[in-house]
Design an enzyme around this catalytic site. Structure first.
Site, PDB file in Angstrom:
ATOM      1  CG  ASP A  76      -1.307   1.286   1.103  1.00  0.00           C
ATOM      2  OD1 ASP A  76      -2.393   1.579   0.379  1.00  0.00           O
ATOM      3  OD2 ASP A  76      -2.012   1.726   2.720  1.00  0.00           O
ATOM      4  CG  ASP A 124      -1.187   7.610   0.381  1.00  0.00           C
ATOM      5  OD1 ASP A 124      -0.108   8.131  -0.343  1.00  0.00           O
ATOM      6  OD2 ASP A 124      -2.134   7.599  -0.282  1.00  0.00           O
TER       7      ASP A 124
HETATM    8 MG    MG Z   1      -2.990   3.376   3.325  1.00  0.00          MG
END
Ligand code: MG
Length: 175
Positions: A9, A11
């Protein structure tokens, strides 16, 4: 020849999640994030980024901002010899302000579409792969795709990854 993959992932895993990050000047790497990508490379894993970017649907920034940020991240990773094999993002959201981005996308996590699209393009050994996310929606996407998910709750990402990835010696012993 299939290889396992690390699905990162973005962020909150690779960079600090300050909410809808799109400006290069505001991107702050998570501690050990670049080194974690390098560790995945060195262990013979594909390294992928899969990131929901509903900020596009919300009209906060545009796709070219996302792409420019990813190019910058790739360049910065290259400084330490690290490489992301593919950046996948999903700009859609069912409640988008921008009409052309208003839809329920099969790619938006918790749906597994960004992962399954990557599986079409790369020879991934899913059984040895791992997804690292900071939200339950990441883990739901992992589960839906049939890949092991791991919740990252802060700290040094490289340290975490090295504790999971097989070392070169493990590989030699298996052979
Ligand atoms: Mg995230």
């Amino acid at each position: 020849m299939k290889k396992p993959a690390v699905f990162f992932d973005r962020d909150g895993v690779l960079n600090e999640d300050d909410g809808y990050v799109f400006e290069i000047s505001k991107l702050k790497w998570i501690a050990g994030a670049r080194e974690a990508v390098k560790a995945a490379n060195d262990a013979g894993y594909f390294a992928f980024v899969i990131t929901n970017q509903s900020g596009v649907a919300r009209g906060l920034y545009q796709e070219h901002h996302v792409e420019a940020l990813h190019r910058w991240m790739a360049d910065d990773l290259a400084r330490i010899g690290a490489r992301i094999d593919a950046f996948e993002y999903c700009p859609y959201h069912p409640d988008a302000v921008i009409e052309r981005y208003r839809k329920t996308s099969y790619r938006r996590k918790p749906a597994p579409g960004m992962i399954t699209d990557l599986l079409e393009r790369f020879p991934v050994d899913l059984s040895r792969s791992i997804l690292i996310g900071d939200k339950l929606t990441d883990l739901d996407a992992a589960q839906a795709a049939g890949v092991r998910g791991l919740l990252f709750s802060g700290g040094d990402l490289a340290q975490l990854l090295r504790s999971i990835l097989p070392t070169k010696q493990d590989g030699l012993l298996k052979r």
